[in-house]
Design an enzyme around this catalytic site. Sequence first.
Site, PDB file in Angstrom:
ATOM      1  N   LYS A 120      26.590 -60.427 -15.693  1.00 49.43           N
ATOM      2  CA  LYS A 120      26.463 -61.734 -15.040  1.00 49.43           C
ATOM      3  C   LYS A 120      24.994 -62.107 -14.845  1.00 49.43           C
ATOM      4  O   LYS A 120      24.580 -63.229 -15.171  1.00 49.43           O
ATOM      5  CB  LYS A 120      27.173 -61.727 -13.682  1.00 49.43           C
ATOM      6  CG  LYS A 120      27.178 -63.092 -12.997  1.00 49.43           C
ATOM      7  CD  LYS A 120      27.650 -63.004 -11.557  1.00 49.43           C
ATOM      8  CE  LYS A 120      26.554 -62.488 -10.652  1.00 49.43           C
ATOM      9  NZ  LYS A 120      26.908 -62.562  -9.218  1.00 49.43           N
ATOM     10  N   ASP A 138      30.666 -65.803 -11.942  1.00 44.20           N
ATOM     11  CA  ASP A 138      30.657 -65.221 -10.600  1.00 44.20           C
ATOM     12  C   ASP A 138      32.012 -65.480  -9.951  1.00 44.20           C
ATOM     13  O   ASP A 138      32.965 -65.898 -10.614  1.00 44.20           O
ATOM     14  CB  ASP A 138      29.511 -65.803  -9.777  1.00 44.20           C
ATOM     15  CG  ASP A 138      29.695 -67.293  -9.474  1.00 44.20           C
ATOM     16  OD1 ASP A 138      30.623 -67.925 -10.031  1.00 44.20           O
ATOM     17  OD2 ASP A 138      28.908 -67.832  -8.673  1.00 44.20           O
TER      18      ASP A 138
END
Length: 211
Positions: A120, A138
């Site tokens: 991420k 997320d």
Amino acid sequence: MSPEQAAEFFQRWQTADPHPTTELNYASPFELLVAVILSAQATDKSVNKATAQLFPIANTPATMLALGETGLREYIKTIGLYNAKAKNIIATCQILIDQHHSQVPDQRAALEALPGVGRKTANVILNTAFQQPTMAVDTHIFRLGNRTGLAPGKNVLAVEQGLLKLIPAEYLQDAHHWLILHGRYVCTARKPKCPSCLVADLCEYKEKTPA
């Protein structure tokens, strides 16, 4: 959700917000990298408050490394998991100096090899600092992918891959930011603000909140 519906989703967001960006404050790829590492399980507001004091003192791998873990902790101790984050940031600075001429790399593998940087975080850096059309998933984007029907998936990687396949190329560069902002302020976890949502009529969520 059909590609046509997805295109309409992002066309509306583009019209409403043509130039979305991260809410983290930064002035270089290195500052962004540090801020994103600090933002794990913390709010952007808390990170910005800490980096407003930190970056004037240390905003390069060398100056950050000179602080050491102890010195860095003093600046970030208001942020959750600050001990581990300080350790990771200092180790990352050493690697940047030793292996990358003090520059943040623009390749996924090199980014993910840095302490404290997962998929991420790497996607955020690649997208925001280097303008690569990646999708950093997320908790907000994972929720939206499933709730809206854009890209249902059992894990973040499945949602990421689904979004990359569905989102039209002309919107992909900014899609990450539109989705995060939408999840943060409109399509919230506990009580989404469906009556004020730009894409409520396209969204497949069956339990929309009333006006």
